[in-house]
Design an enzyme around this catalytic site. Structure first.
Site, mmCIF file in Angstrom:
data_model
loop_
_atom_site.group_PDB
_atom_site.id
_atom_site.type_symbol
_atom_site.label_atom_id
_atom_site.label_comp_id
_atom_site.label_asym_id
_atom_site.label_seq_id
_atom_site.Cartn_x
_atom_site.Cartn_y
_atom_site.Cartn_z
ATOM 1 N N ASP A 1 -27.740 -65.073 2.278
ATOM 2 C CA ASP A 1 -27.368 -63.757 2.812
ATOM 3 C C ASP A 1 -26.949 -63.878 4.273
ATOM 4 O OD1 ASP A 1 -26.905 -61.055 2.963
ATOM 5 O OD2 ASP A 1 -29.010 -60.452 2.954
ATOM 6 N N LYS A 2 -26.265 -62.837 4.732
ATOM 7 C CA LYS A 2 -25.832 -62.745 6.127
ATOM 8 C C LYS A 2 -26.348 -61.432 6.688
ATOM 9 C CE LYS A 2 -22.729 -60.209 7.294
ATOM 10 N NZ LYS A 2 -22.138 -59.142 8.109
ATOM 11 N N HIS A 3 -26.677 -61.417 7.971
ATOM 12 C CA HIS A 3 -27.030 -60.138 8.596
ATOM 13 C C HIS A 3 -26.354 -60.046 9.950
ATOM 14 C CE1 HIS A 3 -29.420 -56.505 9.087
ATOM 15 N NE2 HIS A 3 -29.533 -56.854 10.355
ATOM 16 N N SER A 4 -25.789 -58.883 10.227
ATOM 17 C CA SER A 4 -25.152 -58.673 11.532
ATOM 18 C C SER A 4 -26.020 -57.728 12.346
ATOM 19 C CB SER A 4 -23.767 -58.060 11.304
ATOM 20 O OG SER A 4 -23.382 -57.296 12.415
ATOM 21 N N THR B 1 -23.077 -50.779 6.580
ATOM 22 C CA THR B 1 -22.471 -51.228 5.318
ATOM 23 C C THR B 1 -22.727 -50.217 4.183
ATOM 24 O OG1 THR B 1 -22.676 -53.497 6.030
ATOM 25 C CG2 THR B 1 -22.434 -53.162 3.669
ATOM 26 N N ARG C 1 -40.233 -46.383 16.501
ATOM 27 C CA ARG C 1 -39.492 -46.996 17.626
ATOM 28 C C ARG C 1 -38.256 -46.181 17.985
ATOM 29 N NH1 ARG C 1 -37.726 -52.208 15.219
ATOM 30 N NH2 ARG C 1 -36.597 -52.474 17.150
ATOM 31 N N SER D 1 -38.290 -56.784 12.526
ATOM 32 C CA SER D 1 -37.747 -55.711 11.699
ATOM 33 C C SER D 1 -36.643 -56.232 10.769
ATOM 34 C CB SER D 1 -37.202 -54.607 12.616
ATOM 35 O OG SER D 1 -36.451 -53.686 11.898
ATOM 36 N N LYS E 1 -37.312 -57.503 6.184
ATOM 37 C CA LYS E 1 -36.527 -57.052 5.025
ATOM 38 C C LYS E 1 -35.804 -58.225 4.363
ATOM 39 C CE LYS E 1 -34.855 -54.133 7.979
ATOM 40 N NZ LYS E 1 -34.688 -53.104 8.948
ATOM 41 N N LYS E 2 -35.237 -59.090 5.196
ATOM 42 C CA LYS E 2 -34.468 -60.217 4.657
ATOM 43 C C LYS E 2 -35.397 -61.178 3.907
ATOM 44 C CE LYS E 2 -30.467 -58.959 5.820
ATOM 45 N NZ LYS E 2 -29.414 -58.749 4.837
HETATM 46 N N1 URA Z 1 -31.754 -53.434 12.669
HETATM 47 C C1 URA Z 1 -32.981 -53.447 12.103
HETATM 48 O O1 URA Z 1 -33.126 -53.515 10.886
HETATM 49 N N2 URA Z 1 -34.038 -53.394 12.913
HETATM 50 C C2 URA Z 1 -33.936 -53.338 14.269
HETATM 51 O O2 URA Z 1 -34.939 -53.302 14.942
HETATM 52 C C3 URA Z 1 -32.642 -53.308 14.838
HETATM 53 C C4 URA Z 1 -31.566 -53.368 14.007
#
Ligand code: URA
Length: 437
Positions: free
Chosen positions: A81-84, A121, A169, A184, A188-189
């Site tokens: 996977d990729k996360h931006s 997305t 937050r 954070s 999830k990832k």
């Molecule tokens: N995206 C997230 O999922 N968590 C953050 O704290 C900032 C961006």
């Protein structure tokens, strides 16, 4: 253990044990720790930071707060996977997931909605009528196994501690904290059961991390913690000082992504970022033995039409109508008004205040001002100018797509403010700034 003693330790810059962090996060998830205590904890972390070990423990505790997806029954290819970290015009995920699937990798992508001035997305995919981003884990796994990729939203059971802490937050001014962002994103990832992750750390005036130093610090933090938790991770620092690609706004970005997958239009910077992130995952996961081989595989995935087919199959499996997806570029709903914004002088596009462009989409109704707000998928900008473009008073800097005629003038003024034109051409800067392993 007492929650207030844990907060006190962070306040005093004493180190927390993994047990203390698990106790706090578990308590928060079960509602045994009050929101004011979670808010105090987040502010103490924001102000004093956490060590790498503490950040790893916080990430794992948040990951373990809910369900963890496993893929043991699937050995046909790597789980990647990729996360931006978020940008303006960043539609890379829409192309990357089907391209990787076409190369034999499996991409279970948990994506997010627009945050601040950045697009999300999920909002883009929901611009395709019928596409549903809220499916249960069983359906998610089924689509990934069958098609090779699925892009959905965070389910209720996935890292619920992050959901809770993130909401706190968001209203306590503690979003921009490297350990909190690291935990954070990765909670999830990691809960999605990934083997390989590549991070696209955006850097520049359209990113959350505006300067290179803080972007590098975030990249190091995420890469170290993710690797420490067992997911092989690398990061690319990429430029966000201009719009990525030529469109901004949900349906417009889907069209650009489909155009790219069909081989019709190719924005060079968007292509470079997409190819580099895909190649990083294909080489790390050993689907390709070198960057050159990865690029060859990716080119074939595009030219054969296989990547585009994967996109169509993914969208259809998640509820979209095949005909709607296949005719999207020509027949998707369009905004009521389209208006060109012309340059006010002759010269070269020197700088773009990219954050302002992102805010322009929100003004047009393509992003939210309240959490529950329904957005307008058709609005945004197309044919957005690129740094270095030669322009004169007859050259559009972009086209505004609006549903409300009255908003066009103020948004056009924003664009004139955001795009600076100089008589001399600017120095071109690379879109891939640095790799961090
Ligand atoms: N995206 C997230 O999922 N968590 C953050 O704290 C900032 C961006």
């Amino acid at each position: 253990m007492l929650p207030q003693e844990i907060i006190r330790k962070v306040r005093n810059r004493d180190k927390l044990t993994a047990e203390e962090i698990y106790f706090f996060i578990n308590g928060m998830s079960k509602g045994e720790i009050a929101d004011i205590q979670a808010a105090s904890f987040s502010m103490a972390v924001f102000l004093n930071g956490l060590s790498e070990e503490e950040t790893l423990a916080l990430t794992c505790a948040m990951r373990d707060s809910g369900e963890q997806i496993t893929w043991q029954d699937m050995d046909k290819g790597p789980i990647v996977d990729k996360h931006s970290t978020g940008g303006v015009g960043d539609k890379v995920s829409l192309m990357l997931a089907p391209m990787l699937a076409a190369c034999g990798a499996f991409v279970p992508m948990i994506a997010g909605r627009g945050l601040g001035h950045t697009g999300g997305t999920l909002d883009k995919l929901e611009a395709i009528a019928g596409y549903t981003t809220t499916v249960d884990t069983q359906k998610f796994k089924q689509v990934v196994q069958k098609i090779g990729c699925a892009i959905i939203g965070q389910t209720a059971d996935l890292a619920p501690a992050d959901k809770k802490l993130y909401a706190i937050r968001d209203v306590c001014a503690t979003v921009e904290s490297i350990p909190l962002i690291t935990a954070s994103i990765l909670a999830k990832k990691l809960a999605a059961g990934l083997q390989y992750l590549v991070m696209d750390i955006k850097c520049g005036n359209g990113a959350f991390m505006e300067n290179k130093q803080s972007a590098i610090a975030l990249a190091h933090s995420i890469a170290r913690v993710a690797n420490g938790a067992g997911t092989k991770t690398s990061a690319l620092l990429t430029d966000m000082n201009s719009v990525l690609g030529s469109t901004v706004g949900n349906a417009l970005e889907v069209k650009e992504a489909i155009d790219y997958l069909q081989g019709n239009k190719l924005n060079p910077r968007l292509n470079e970022v997409t190819m580099a992130l895909c190649a990083e995952l294909l080489t790390n996961s050993k689907v390709a033995s070198s960057k050159a081989e990865a690029e060859q595989q990716l080119q074939h995935a595009l030219s054969s039409g296989k990547a585009y087919q994967k996109f169509v199959e993914m969208a259809v499996s998640l509820g979209a109508d095949k005909e709607i997806v296949e005719n999207y570029v020509k027949s998707a709903p369009i905004a009521k008004y389209t208006k060109a914004v012309y340059a006010q002088q002759e010269g070269y596009v020197a700088t773009i205040d990219t954050r302002t462009v992102g805010l322009g989409v929100i003004m047009l109704g393509g992003g939210r001002t309240t959490p529950e707000q329904k957005i307008n998928y058709t609005t945004g900008f197309s044919e957005f100018c690129q740094i270095g473009d030669k322009v004169d008073k007859k050259t559009p800097l972009c086209y505004i797509h609006a549903e409300d005629e009255a908003i066009i003038k103020p948004v056009a003024d924003m664009i004139h403010q955001a795009v600076k034109i100089n008589p001399q051409p600017p120095k071109q800067t690379p879109v891939i700034i640095q790799k961090i392993a």
